[in-house]
Design a protein around this motif. Structure first.
Motif, PDB file in Angstrom:
ATOM      1  N   UNK A 130      14.697 -12.030  -4.525  1.00  0.00           N
ATOM      2  CA  UNK A 130      14.031 -10.752  -4.241  1.00  0.00           C
ATOM      3  C   UNK A 130      14.725 -10.026  -3.090  1.00  0.00           C
ATOM      4  N   UNK A 131      15.140 -10.755  -2.078  1.00  0.00           N
ATOM      5  CA  UNK A 131      15.858 -10.142  -0.962  1.00  0.00           C
ATOM      6  C   UNK A 131      17.172  -9.531  -1.434  1.00  0.00           C
ATOM      7  N   UNK A 132      17.826 -10.196  -2.388  1.00  0.00           N
ATOM      8  CA  UNK A 132      19.113  -9.715  -2.886  1.00  0.00           C
ATOM      9  C   UNK A 132      18.982  -8.422  -3.680  1.00  0.00           C
ATOM     10  N   UNK A 133      17.765  -8.092  -4.121  1.00  0.00           N
ATOM     11  CA  UNK A 133      17.539  -6.823  -4.819  1.00  0.00           C
ATOM     12  C   UNK A 133      17.492  -5.654  -3.837  1.00  0.00           C
ATOM     13  N   UNK A 134      17.350  -5.949  -2.562  1.00  0.00           N
ATOM     14  CA  UNK A 134      17.358  -4.951  -1.481  1.00  0.00           C
ATOM     15  C   UNK A 134      16.330  -3.835  -1.712  1.00  0.00           C
ATOM     16  N   UNK A 135      15.142  -4.280  -2.063  1.00  0.00           N
ATOM     17  CA  UNK A 135      13.973  -3.393  -2.130  1.00  0.00           C
ATOM     18  C   UNK A 135      12.866  -4.121  -1.399  1.00  0.00           C
ATOM     19  N   UNK A 136      12.417  -3.623  -0.250  1.00  0.00           N
ATOM     20  CA  UNK A 136      11.429  -4.361   0.552  1.00  0.00           C
ATOM     21  C   UNK A 136      10.098  -4.573  -0.162  1.00  0.00           C
ATOM     22  N   UNK A 137       9.786  -3.746  -1.146  1.00  0.00           N
ATOM     23  CA  UNK A 137       8.533  -3.931  -1.880  1.00  0.00           C
ATOM     24  C   UNK A 137       8.600  -5.208  -2.711  1.00  0.00           C
ATOM     25  N   UNK A 138       9.736  -5.451  -3.364  1.00  0.00           N
ATOM     26  CA  UNK A 138       9.892  -6.671  -4.142  1.00  0.00           C
ATOM     27  C   UNK A 138       9.735  -7.894  -3.243  1.00  0.00           C
ATOM     28  N   UNK A 139      10.381  -7.855  -2.087  1.00  0.00           N
ATOM     29  CA  UNK A 139      10.265  -8.985  -1.164  1.00  0.00           C
ATOM     30  C   UNK A 139       8.810  -9.194  -0.753  1.00  0.00           C
TER      31      UNK A 139
END
Length: 239
Positions: free
Chosen positions: A154-163
């Motif tokens: 999730x961090x690798x997607x670089x969207x804080x909402x996903x994290x």
């Protein structure tokens, strides 16, 4: 009664862990009415003596009983029987079905985004986690690394909402992972599935990352369904 050497039947018997044997004994006692709804189970010390298992093993079995919906733990009072048949598992605050639904709708597209947006640092972090998982012998430590791996994707997607979403369900993910590994023996298979996810991310292939995460969650769901189906078969009964 020593439960550590129990085995399952069949053409290729699998050695049952002490936890599985303790769980089976307690579940059978509940289903037979030895412990009725509303009854308090004996103390941990008494159960450890009766079943001849360690306290950590017993506590894992008690947690599994609660996940199956047969008991509830009340702080300072003990463990009480609340059902005499297995219900849908719960992991922390979430029902298994609800958790899997969200995982499919979040983690699969997240893997695709991560394949497109990951940095070399992201890949190094995930590779380090996976190496540690593949070497880890302690079940509890492996579960912690497992949840960190999914958070890392999730961090690798670089969207804080996903994290944030994965952080919210992280405890439930860890509980689900521990349940599946203890009763479904999924650790090695899960390592291979995580390896496929990482390879897809390293390749930068959105399609392959989505496919790898879909396969991983499909296997998680299948194992969970198999465990629940088996648990709903009365202990000692037929299919």
């Amino acid at each position: 009664m020593n439960l550590s050497d129990s085995q399952t039947g069949g053409t290729a018997p699998r050695r049952v862990s002490a936890m599985e044997a303790a769980l089976g004994h307690l579940r059978d006692a509940i289903e037979r009415g030895e412990y009725a709804i509303g009854d308090k189970l004996p103390s941990e010390a008494e159960l450890c003596r009766t079943l001849m298992v360690s306290r950590p093993v017993l506590r894992e079995a008690l947690r599994a009983l609660q996940t199956m919906g047969l008991t509830v733990s009340r702080t300072g009072r003990g463990t009480f029987v609340v059902a005499d048949a297995v219900g849908d598992p719960t992991f922390g605050d979430y029902a298994a079905g609800d958790l899997m639904e969200v995982r499919r709708h979040v983690e699969i597209p997240v893997a695709g985004y991560a394949a497109l947006r990951r940095t070399p640092e992201d890949l190094d972090h995930l590779a380090d986690l996976l190496r540690r998982m593949e070497r880890e012998t302690d079940a509890t430590s492996w579960v912690a690394l497992d949840s960190l791996f999914h958070l890392g994707v999730a961090q690798a997607a670089h969207n804080p909402v996903f994290r944030k979403v994965i952080e919210e369900i992280r405890d439930a993910l860890a509980r689900q992972s521990a349940f599946l590994n203890e009763l479904g023996g999924r650790r090695e298979q899960s390592d291979r599935e995580h390896r496929a996810v990482l390879e897809a991310l390293a390749e930068g292939s959105e399609d392959k990352a989505v496919e790898a995460m879909t396969h991983h969650l499909d296997r998680v769901g299948t194992t969970l369904t198999d465990i629940v189906r088996s648990a709903r078969t009365p202990a000692g009964g037929g299919a």
